[in-house]
Motif scaffolding. Sequence first.
Motif, short mmCIF file in Angstrom:
data_model
loop_
_atom_site.label_atom_id
_atom_site.label_comp_id
_atom_site.label_asym_id
_atom_site.label_seq_id
_atom_site.Cartn_x
_atom_site.Cartn_y
_atom_site.Cartn_z
N LYS A 95 0.82 -1.21 0.00
CA LYS A 95 0.00 0.00 0.00
C LYS A 95 0.86 1.26 0.00
CE LYS A 95 -3.67 -2.42 2.38
NZ LYS A 95 -4.32 -2.62 3.68
N ASN A 96 2.04 1.19 0.60
CA ASN A 96 2.95 2.34 0.58
C ASN A 96 3.37 2.65 -0.85
OD1 ASN A 96 2.82 2.30 3.35
ND2 ASN A 96 4.68 1.08 3.56
N ALA A 97 3.65 1.60 -1.65
CA ALA A 97 4.01 1.80 -3.05
C ALA A 97 2.84 2.43 -3.81
CB ALA A 97 4.41 0.48 -3.69
N MET A 98 1.64 1.94 -3.55
CA MET A 98 0.46 2.46 -4.24
C MET A 98 0.24 3.93 -3.91
SD MET A 98 -3.53 1.31 -3.93
CE MET A 98 -3.62 1.87 -2.25
N ILE A 99 0.31 4.28 -2.63
CA ILE A 99 0.09 5.67 -2.21
C ILE A 99 1.22 6.56 -2.72
CG2 ILE A 99 -0.08 7.21 -0.22
CD1 ILE A 99 -1.37 4.76 1.27
N GLY A 100 2.47 6.09 -2.59
CA GLY A 100 3.61 6.86 -3.08
C GLY A 100 3.53 7.09 -4.58
N GLY A 101 3.13 6.05 -5.33
CA GLY A 101 2.98 6.18 -6.78
C GLY A 101 1.87 7.15 -7.15
N ALA A 102 0.76 7.07 -6.43
CA ALA A 102 -0.35 7.97 -6.70
C ALA A 102 0.05 9.43 -6.43
CB ALA A 102 -1.56 7.59 -5.85
N LEU A 103 0.70 9.65 -5.30
CA LEU A 103 1.14 11.02 -4.97
C LEU A 103 2.16 11.54 -5.98
CD1 LEU A 103 1.46 10.70 -1.08
CD2 LEU A 103 -0.28 11.98 -2.36
N THR A 104 3.09 10.67 -6.40
CA THR A 104 4.09 11.08 -7.38
C THR A 104 3.44 11.41 -8.71
OG1 THR A 104 5.76 9.72 -6.29
CG2 THR A 104 6.21 10.40 -8.56
N GLY A 105 2.53 10.55 -9.17
CA GLY A 105 1.82 10.81 -10.42
C GLY A 105 1.06 12.12 -10.39
N ALA A 106 0.37 12.36 -9.28
CA ALA A 106 -0.39 13.61 -9.14
C ALA A 106 0.54 14.82 -9.11
CB ALA A 106 -1.23 13.57 -7.86
N LEU A 107 1.63 14.71 -8.36
CA LEU A 107 2.57 15.82 -8.24
C LEU A 107 3.21 16.17 -9.58
CD1 LEU A 107 3.94 17.77 -6.28
CD2 LEU A 107 5.68 16.03 -5.89
N VAL A 108 3.65 15.15 -10.30
CA VAL A 108 4.26 15.39 -11.62
C VAL A 108 3.25 16.03 -12.56
CG1 VAL A 108 5.23 14.26 -13.67
CG2 VAL A 108 6.02 13.60 -11.39
N SER A 109 2.02 15.55 -12.52
CA SER A 109 0.98 16.09 -13.39
C SER A 109 0.67 17.55 -13.05
CB SER A 109 -0.28 15.24 -13.28
OG SER A 109 -1.17 15.54 -14.32
N VAL A 110 0.59 17.87 -11.78
CA VAL A 110 0.30 19.24 -11.36
C VAL A 110 1.45 20.17 -11.76
CG1 VAL A 110 0.07 20.75 -9.34
CG2 VAL A 110 -1.27 18.65 -9.49
N VAL A 111 2.69 19.71 -11.55
CA VAL A 111 3.86 20.54 -11.87
C VAL A 111 3.95 20.80 -13.38
CG1 VAL A 111 6.40 20.52 -11.92
CG2 VAL A 111 5.19 19.91 -9.83
N THR A 112 3.55 19.81 -14.19
CA THR A 112 3.59 19.99 -15.64
C THR A 112 2.29 20.62 -16.17
OG1 THR A 112 2.85 17.71 -16.01
CG2 THR A 112 5.22 18.11 -16.01
#
Length: 141
Positions: A95-112
Motif C-alpha cells: 500500500k505504501n508503493a500504491m500511495i507513493g505512486g499515486a502522490l508522485t503521479g499527481a505531483l508530476v501532473s500538477v507541476v507539468t
Amino acid sequence: MPRTGIAKVNVVVDTGNPLLDRTVDGFFKIGTVAATRAAAEDVYHIAKKGSLSTKNVEESLKKMCKEGAYWGTIAGVYTGLEYGVARVRGTNDWKNAMIGGALTGALVSVVTKGSNDKIVMDTLTGAAVATAAEFISYVRY
C-alpha cells in the motif's frame, strides 16, 4: 532459474537521513538508467545515419542529462514519498508503493500543468505502476 547479470555496481549514499538517502539513491539509479537509454537511442540514430559530428555528440550529452535529471527526479520523489508513507503508516507493505505512486503521479501532473482529467489519470497510472512493480519484485524465478 538463477539470476545472472553482466555487472553489479553498488553505491551507498549516506547523508545521515534515511529519507534523503533513499531519495538520492532513487535519483541516481533511475537517472543513470534514463541517461543510458537516451545514449543507446542516440547511438542507434547516429549509426543509422552513418555519420558522427561534434553537434551529434553535444546534442546526445544534453539529452542524456535532461532525461537523467527528469526521470531521476521522479524516482527520487517516488522513493522519498514511499518511505514517508511507510513511516506515517507505521507498516511496510504494498500500500505504501500504491500511495507513493499515486502522490508522485499527481505531483508530476500538477507541476507539468496537466488538466484535471490528466491529473486523475496520472495519479491512477502512478499508483498502478508502483503497485505492479512492488508485486513483481516478490516474484521468484
